[in-house]
Design a protein around this motif. Structure first.
Motif, PDB file in Angstrom:
ATOM      1  N   LEU A 108       1.239   3.433 -10.285  1.00  0.00           N
ATOM      2  CA  LEU A 108       1.406   2.379  -9.400  1.00  0.00           C
ATOM      3  C   LEU A 108       1.554   2.974  -8.145  1.00  0.00           C
ATOM      4  CD1 LEU A 108       2.430  -0.584  -9.353  1.00  0.00           C
ATOM      5  CD2 LEU A 108       4.565   0.249  -9.611  1.00  0.00           C
ATOM      6  N   TYR A 109       2.413   4.020  -7.652  1.00  0.00           N
ATOM      7  CA  TYR A 109       2.754   4.399  -6.361  1.00  0.00           C
ATOM      8  C   TYR A 109       1.276   4.451  -5.554  1.00  0.00           C
ATOM      9  CZ  TYR A 109       4.471   7.173  -2.323  1.00  0.00           C
ATOM     10  OH  TYR A 109       4.831   7.386  -1.147  1.00  0.00           O
ATOM     11  N   TRP A 110       0.444   5.001  -6.170  1.00  0.00           N
ATOM     12  CA  TRP A 110      -0.893   5.283  -5.405  1.00  0.00           C
ATOM     13  C   TRP A 110      -1.762   4.038  -5.302  1.00  0.00           C
ATOM     14  CZ3 TRP A 110      -0.861   8.728  -2.087  1.00  0.00           C
ATOM     15  CH2 TRP A 110      -0.192  10.015  -2.371  1.00  0.00           C
ATOM     16  N   LEU A 111      -1.830   3.310  -6.406  1.00  0.00           N
ATOM     17  CA  LEU A 111      -2.169   1.853  -6.446  1.00  0.00           C
ATOM     18  C   LEU A 111      -1.718   0.974  -5.023  1.00  0.00           C
ATOM     19  CD1 LEU A 111      -4.129  -0.125  -7.578  1.00  0.00           C
ATOM     20  CD2 LEU A 111      -2.253  -0.858  -9.013  1.00  0.00           C
ATOM     21  N   LEU A 112      -0.427   1.229  -4.894  1.00  0.00           N
ATOM     22  CA  LEU A 112       0.074   0.288  -3.846  1.00  0.00           C
ATOM     23  C   LEU A 112      -0.157   0.959  -2.428  1.00  0.00           C
ATOM     24  CD1 LEU A 112       3.793  -0.240  -5.428  1.00  0.00           C
ATOM     25  CD2 LEU A 112       1.762  -2.063  -4.860  1.00  0.00           C
ATOM     26  N   VAL A 113      -0.281   2.386  -2.487  1.00  0.00           N
ATOM     27  CA  VAL A 113      -0.703   3.080  -1.223  1.00  0.00           C
ATOM     28  C   VAL A 113      -2.089   2.472  -1.098  1.00  0.00           C
ATOM     29  CG1 VAL A 113      -1.191   5.143   0.036  1.00  0.00           C
ATOM     30  CG2 VAL A 113       0.871   4.860  -1.288  1.00  0.00           C
ATOM     31  N   ALA A 114      -3.132   2.526  -1.920  1.00  0.00           N
ATOM     32  CA  ALA A 114      -4.374   2.026  -1.856  1.00  0.00           C
ATOM     33  C   ALA A 114      -4.174   0.681  -1.091  1.00  0.00           C
ATOM     34  CB  ALA A 114      -5.139   2.245  -3.040  1.00  0.00           C
ATOM     35  N   LEU A 115      -3.520  -0.333  -1.593  1.00  0.00           N
ATOM     36  CA  LEU A 115      -3.508  -1.644  -1.326  1.00  0.00           C
ATOM     37  C   LEU A 115      -2.914  -1.633   0.253  1.00  0.00           C
ATOM     38  CD1 LEU A 115      -3.470  -4.499  -2.405  1.00  0.00           C
ATOM     39  CD2 LEU A 115      -1.232  -4.408  -2.840  1.00  0.00           C
ATOM     40  N   MET A 116      -1.969  -0.588   0.463  1.00  0.00           N
ATOM     41  CA  MET A 116      -1.505  -0.539   2.025  1.00  0.00           C
ATOM     42  C   MET A 116      -2.980  -0.233   2.809  1.00  0.00           C
ATOM     43  SD  MET A 116       2.195   1.234   1.735  1.00  0.00           S
ATOM     44  CE  MET A 116       3.241   0.673   0.532  1.00  0.00           C
ATOM     45  N   VAL A 117      -3.664   0.532   2.295  1.00  0.00           N
ATOM     46  CA  VAL A 117      -4.909   0.948   3.084  1.00  0.00           C
ATOM     47  C   VAL A 117      -5.578  -0.403   3.710  1.00  0.00           C
ATOM     48  CG1 VAL A 117      -6.927   2.410   3.227  1.00  0.00           C
ATOM     49  CG2 VAL A 117      -4.631   3.488   2.599  1.00  0.00           C
ATOM     50  N   VAL A 118      -5.696  -0.986   2.610  1.00  0.00           N
ATOM     51  CA  VAL A 118      -6.359  -2.206   2.728  1.00  0.00           C
ATOM     52  C   VAL A 118      -5.930  -3.213   3.525  1.00  0.00           C
ATOM     53  CG1 VAL A 118      -7.242  -4.496   1.568  1.00  0.00           C
ATOM     54  CG2 VAL A 118      -7.632  -2.497   0.397  1.00  0.00           C
ATOM     55  N   GLY A 119      -4.445  -3.207   3.606  1.00  0.00           N
ATOM     56  CA  GLY A 119      -3.741  -3.789   4.751  1.00  0.00           C
ATOM     57  C   GLY A 119      -3.897  -3.089   6.059  1.00  0.00           C
ATOM     58  N   ILE A 120      -4.016  -2.068   6.109  1.00  0.00           N
ATOM     59  CA  ILE A 120      -4.262  -1.346   7.450  1.00  0.00           C
ATOM     60  C   ILE A 120      -5.538  -1.889   8.088  1.00  0.00           C
ATOM     61  CG2 ILE A 120      -4.894   0.783   8.931  1.00  0.00           C
ATOM     62  CD1 ILE A 120      -2.760   2.123   6.789  1.00  0.00           C
ATOM     63  N   ILE A 121      -6.731  -2.030   7.287  1.00  0.00           N
ATOM     64  CA  ILE A 121      -7.862  -2.725   7.505  1.00  0.00           C
ATOM     65  C   ILE A 121      -7.872  -3.906   7.973  1.00  0.00           C
ATOM     66  CG2 ILE A 121     -10.370  -2.993   6.538  1.00  0.00           C
ATOM     67  CD1 ILE A 121      -9.840  -0.507   4.840  1.00  0.00           C
ATOM     68  N   GLY A 122      -6.995  -4.578   7.207  1.00  0.00           N
ATOM     69  CA  GLY A 122      -6.640  -5.922   7.187  1.00  0.00           C
ATOM     70  C   GLY A 122      -6.148  -6.326   8.792  1.00  0.00           C
ATOM     71  N   ALA A 123      -5.340  -5.474   9.007  1.00  0.00           N
ATOM     72  CA  ALA A 123      -4.614  -5.692  10.314  1.00  0.00           C
ATOM     73  C   ALA A 123      -5.453  -5.718  11.567  1.00  0.00           C
ATOM     74  CB  ALA A 123      -3.491  -4.585  10.563  1.00  0.00           C
ATOM     75  N   VAL A 124      -6.611  -5.027  11.419  1.00  0.00           N
ATOM     76  CA  VAL A 124      -7.635  -4.996  12.267  1.00  0.00           C
ATOM     77  C   VAL A 124      -8.703  -5.958  12.280  1.00  0.00           C
ATOM     78  CG1 VAL A 124      -9.491  -3.435  13.284  1.00  0.00           C
ATOM     79  CG2 VAL A 124      -7.097  -2.499  12.653  1.00  0.00           C
ATOM     80  N   VAL A 125      -9.188  -6.203  11.033  1.00  0.00           N
ATOM     81  CA  VAL A 125     -10.488  -6.898  10.498  1.00  0.00           C
ATOM     82  C   VAL A 125      -9.874  -8.248  10.076  1.00  0.00           C
ATOM     83  CG1 VAL A 125     -12.312  -7.242   8.872  1.00  0.00           C
ATOM     84  CG2 VAL A 125     -11.766  -4.827   9.851  1.00  0.00           C
ATOM     85  N   PRO A 126     -10.358  -9.358  10.875  1.00  0.00           N
ATOM     86  CA  PRO A 126      -9.886 -10.608  10.701  1.00  0.00           C
ATOM     87  C   PRO A 126     -10.281 -11.015   9.106  1.00  0.00           C
ATOM     88  CG  PRO A 126     -11.386 -10.810  12.623  1.00  0.00           C
ATOM     89  CD  PRO A 126     -11.217  -9.374  12.066  1.00  0.00           C
ATOM     90  N   ALA A 127      -9.501 -11.995   8.712  1.00  0.00           N
ATOM     91  CA  ALA A 127      -9.694 -12.459   7.180  1.00  0.00           C
ATOM     92  C   ALA A 127      -9.144 -11.910   6.061  1.00  0.00           C
ATOM     93  CB  ALA A 127     -11.374 -12.887   6.967  1.00  0.00           C
ATOM     94  N   ILE A 128      -8.525 -10.588   6.243  1.00  0.00           N
ATOM     95  CA  ILE A 128      -8.097  -9.723   5.484  1.00  0.00           C
ATOM     96  C   ILE A 128      -6.658  -9.578   5.720  1.00  0.00           C
ATOM     97  CG2 ILE A 128      -8.119  -7.535   4.226  1.00  0.00           C
ATOM     98  CD1 ILE A 128     -10.964  -6.983   5.191  1.00  0.00           C
ATOM     99  N   PRO A 129      -5.725  -9.791   4.656  1.00  0.00           N
ATOM    100  CA  PRO A 129      -4.373  -9.929   5.118  1.00  0.00           C
ATOM    101  C   PRO A 129      -4.068  -8.262   5.264  1.00  0.00           C
ATOM    102  CG  PRO A 129      -4.790 -10.566   2.827  1.00  0.00           C
ATOM    103  CD  PRO A 129      -6.053  -9.963   3.309  1.00  0.00           C
ATOM    104  N   GLY A 130      -3.215  -8.223   6.534  1.00  0.00           N
ATOM    105  CA  GLY A 130      -2.614  -6.932   7.076  1.00  0.00           C
ATOM    106  C   GLY A 130      -1.323  -6.619   6.558  1.00  0.00           C
ATOM    107  N   ILE A 131      -0.669  -6.687   7.783  1.00  0.00           N
ATOM    108  CA  ILE A 131       0.777  -5.941   7.443  1.00  0.00           C
ATOM    109  C   ILE A 131       1.702  -6.981   6.375  1.00  0.00           C
ATOM    110  CG2 ILE A 131       3.148  -5.467   8.598  1.00  0.00           C
ATOM    111  CD1 ILE A 131       1.489  -5.118  11.298  1.00  0.00           C
ATOM    112  N   SER A 132       1.116  -8.213   6.266  1.00  0.00           N
ATOM    113  CA  SER A 132       1.742  -8.896   5.282  1.00  0.00           C
ATOM    114  C   SER A 132       1.309  -8.512   3.859  1.00  0.00           C
ATOM    115  CB  SER A 132       1.301 -10.480   5.187  1.00  0.00           C
ATOM    116  OG  SER A 132      -0.049 -10.599   5.064  1.00  0.00           O
ATOM    117  N   LEU A 133       0.220  -7.560   3.614  1.00  0.00           N
ATOM    118  CA  LEU A 133      -0.066  -7.170   2.488  1.00  0.00           C
ATOM    119  C   LEU A 133       0.444  -5.719   2.155  1.00  0.00           C
ATOM    120  CD1 LEU A 133      -2.162  -7.318  -0.070  1.00  0.00           C
ATOM    121  CD2 LEU A 133      -3.689  -6.104   1.358  1.00  0.00           C
ATOM    122  N   ILE A 134       0.928  -5.249   3.301  1.00  0.00           N
ATOM    123  CA  ILE A 134       1.803  -4.025   3.368  1.00  0.00           C
ATOM    124  C   ILE A 134       3.089  -4.358   2.849  1.00  0.00           C
ATOM    125  CG2 ILE A 134       2.518  -1.992   4.628  1.00  0.00           C
ATOM    126  CD1 ILE A 134      -0.175  -2.380   6.353  1.00  0.00           C
ATOM    127  N   ALA A 135       3.799  -5.204   3.449  1.00  0.00           N
ATOM    128  CA  ALA A 135       5.139  -5.727   3.048  1.00  0.00           C
ATOM    129  C   ALA A 135       5.147  -6.189   1.584  1.00  0.00           C
ATOM    130  CB  ALA A 135       5.556  -6.929   4.059  1.00  0.00           C
TER     131      ALA A 135
END
Length: 169
Positions: free
Chosen positions: A4-31
């Motif tokens: 679960l920890y690493w799954l959530l970290v992977a989700l956070m990486v998607v959040g990092i990408i989303g912070a830069v790329v429009p249409a993907i959730p960013g910091i909200s996904l990390i939170a």
């Protein structure tokens, strides 16, 4: 628990990408990922990183608006150009969705604001060169805002990893 920890970290990486790329959730996904880890593992382990995520989420929203506004202002964009960029964003997302269901909305997010800003400025000024310059200012400001949000997202994930990694195993 480790999976679960690493799954959530992977989700956070998607959040990092989303912070830069429009249409993907960013910091909200990390939170949200940090919140889930807090639910499972106790909020005392994520207090600092969750607080930082919430603060950076609010700061990121403000930075995005201010950077776009500053870029538009420096390039001489009028309210027409700014409104055109927002309308172009919406039309770009929705208009290209039926035509290109896979990449259409993302392409629309990238192209829509530029074309919208140019159309809005052209309607206001009747000068294509000035309209293009104003649109460029809006886009550059928006890109700067996205880069700042990307840095905030990386810091948020870094703090989460720093505060939780020793206890994740």
């Amino acid at each position: 628990m480790l999976a679960l920890y690493w799954l959530l970290v992977a989700l956070m990486v998607v959040g990092i990408i989303g912070a830069v790329v429009p249409a993907i959730p960013g910091i909200s996904l990390i939170a949200i990922a940090i919140f889930v880890w807090g639910l499972v593992n106790g909020f005392s382990s994520v207090g600092l990183s969750l607080a930082i995520a919430i603060v950076f989420l609010l700061v990121g929203i403000g930075v995005d608006f201010l950077a776009t506004y500053y870029g538009a202002q420096k390039a001489g964009a009028s309210k027409w150009g700014q409104i055109g960029a927002v309308v172009g964003l919406v039309v770009g997302i929705l208009g290209l969705l039926p035509a290109l269901p896979i990449g259409g909305p993302i392409l629309g997010i990238l192209i829509g604001p530029i074309l919208g800003a140019i159309v809005g400025e052209y309607i206001y000024r009747r000068d294509l060169k000035l309209a293009a310059k104003a649109a460029l200012g809006i886009v550059v400001g928006s890109l700067v805002g996205n880069l700042i949000q990307g840095v905030l997202a990386i810091v948020t994930v870094g703090v989460f990893l720093w505060t939780t990694f020793p206890s994740a195993g």
